[in-house]
Every structure is written in C-alpha cells, then in structure tokens.
Design an enzyme around this catalytic site. Sequence first.
Site, PDB file in Angstrom:
ATOM      1  N   HIS A 179       0.824  -1.202   0.000  1.00  0.00           N
ATOM      2  CA  HIS A 179       0.000   0.000   0.000  1.00  0.00           C
ATOM      3  C   HIS A 179       0.860   1.254   0.000  1.00  0.00           C
ATOM      4  O   HIS A 179       1.932   1.299   0.613  1.00  0.00           O
ATOM      5  CB  HIS A 179      -0.913   0.025   1.226  1.00  0.00           C
ATOM      6  N   CYS A 235       0.017   2.606  -4.758  1.00  0.00           N
ATOM      7  CA  CYS A 235      -0.725   3.828  -5.051  1.00  0.00           C
ATOM      8  C   CYS A 235       0.110   5.059  -4.686  1.00  0.00           C
ATOM      9  O   CYS A 235       0.955   5.004  -3.794  1.00  0.00           O
ATOM     10  CB  CYS A 235      -2.026   3.844  -4.258  1.00  0.00           C
TER      11      CYS A 235
END
Length: 355
Positions: A179, A235
């Site tokens: 992440h 991301c």
Amino acid sequence: MDMRRSTPCSRCRQRFMAKSVTKGADVECPSCKPNYLPIPADEQYSSSQQQQYGLRSRMRCFYSQIRGKVHQSTVTPSLNPDPSAFNSMKRSSKRAVLCGITYNNLKQYRLKGTINDVRNMRDLLINNFGYPGHFIRVLTEEEADPRFIPTRKNIEDSLRWLVSDSRQGDSLVFFYSGHGLRQPDFNNDEDDGFDETICPVDFQEAGMIVDNDLNTLIVRPLTPGVTLHAIVDACHSGTILDLPKVYMSKDPPSGAEKRTNGGLAISIGACLDHQAAADTSAFTAGKMNGALTYILAEILKKLPGPTYGDLFDLINETLDNVNQSSCLANTRFLRRLFNSNFSQVIYYTLNPFLV
C-alpha cells in the site's frame, strides 16, 4: 512374564497401557508416537474392548500423521539465505531489497498479489540480471525469521544495508509492492502539498515511511558510479523518492531539491501521485499480480537490454491496452471505488545525472 501397567504419556500426559519401563524414562502414547506398536490383546479385556481400544489407537495414530503432514505443507520456504550469510559473505556489486506486504492481519487492507510480485522480481534479478540470491534481501510476512518481516524498522534497516559501503560500479535495486498513501506535507517542500508514503505491515503503530525518509535513506548516500533502481508498485508512488527530474511528463516533479551525492537514482512508480494502482488477474488466470511488476518483468524477460525510453513506452502501451479492455478497472473493487473511470499511468522520476 510380560508385565504391562497404566503409564502417563510423557508428551500429552494421557494414561495408557504400556510394557514395564525403567522408572523416569519417557514413554509416548500411540497418538503422540505414530510408530508405536499397539499393545497385544490382553486377557483382562473382552473381545469387544480389544477391538474398540485397537480402533481408537489406530485412529489416533492416523490423525497424528495427518496433522504432521498438514503442518509440513503449510511451511513456506524462506526466500532468504541463512541470515548469517549477509554478514559473513564478501560484498557484491549487485544487491537488492525486495519488500512485499499482504497485510494479513488487517482484513480491510489485505492484498493478494504482493508475494507473487516479490517472487517474480527475485527471479528476474537472478535469472536475467545476474544478481546473486544471497545478496537479495526479501521482506514478507511469510518469512519465519522476525528480521525479515516488513515492519518499519526492518525495512529501514534493510535499506541502510542496501546502500552501505556502496562503491563505483554497484547496481542496487529497491522493490516495493504494497500500500501507498499520501499525507499533508509538513515541511512545505512539495508543490502539491502532499508527501507520498509506503505502508509497512505495522504502519498503524510505527507509522508510514514518507518520501523524505526514503530520499534520505537510499538517494542521498549514492556516490559517483553507484546506480539505484527503485520500483514501487503502490498507489500514489509517482514521486516516492522525491527526485527532481521527470521523464517525458508534463506533470511537475515534487518541487523538492533532494539530489544524490553524485550517483544515479531512477524511480519507477506504478502511477501518478494522485492516482491508485491495481493488482489484477488479467495477465495470469487465477493468480494476482501488480500490474506494473508483471508488465515490467515480462518486457525485460522478452526484450533484454531496452533503452529507458523504450521500456517506459512499452509499459504504458501495455497498460493502455489493458485499461481499454477494462481488466484493471474490474480488480480490487476499483470500478466501484473510481466510478468506472479508473486508469493507471506509470510514472518515472530521475535524478539530474541521467539527463
């Protein structure tokens, strides 16, 4: 005369009938010792009791064997060599840190393709670029050694190991699949007002690693002749190293002037700072992979030695084709999250010595 008596098992403490043994000796019951031979039928038991106890004993042996096989099958082999090897072996000019985080203990954040990404990248470095396996440090939650769990401390320690004692001609790789987030820029050195981050497995307790920290850890120490490639499949990873140049992009860099100490740093991010990246099964049926990692590895396996420009163009062309087929928009609930307007563009930042 063959004497038997009720004896407690040295492991589970259940009592069972065993031959006479030396006092204090360890004796295991049939369920704890699958190879234990059942005691022959004794005249003190009726025929039905003999059959009942014999069946139970055999069933306990069977279940014990099954439990052992299941346990063995769930042990994942380590992707790291003996930990002592990192300190005992001579240095290598090719070193890498590969980090893949699934967040297994955080159900709402769980990822499915990160371990596959790490294995894919490790195979690529060893088989196509000649990196020695014992100088590739892998951090995943599947590792038994606590030093290789991708906590914030372990990631930072591994990055220090990566750049320590680097010399002219060294080729270093930092790969991350997990992440990535953004947070307000408290140093006022980002044009967009946000710092980009990566999320260790313990980020809720130890905090995230921000782009400023990554720059300090693995960019600034690079001396002349040392090359670092950072591939970040996460991301908001466009300017994750805060490098001052962007390859063929109208988007400005972060605005932060954080250069190397004369070395070369190249960062390949999975998307722009304001975008989300995806893992997908579009490339391999039933097997999740990060889109950037899979495409990058396949291109380098099939077309060895491309220029950076060719490599970047091929990655984006492939992603465009996949985006048009809506394969990425259907993964990880992205269609619902981005109202069917999801797109992913690979982002490349470089230090000024490349251009």
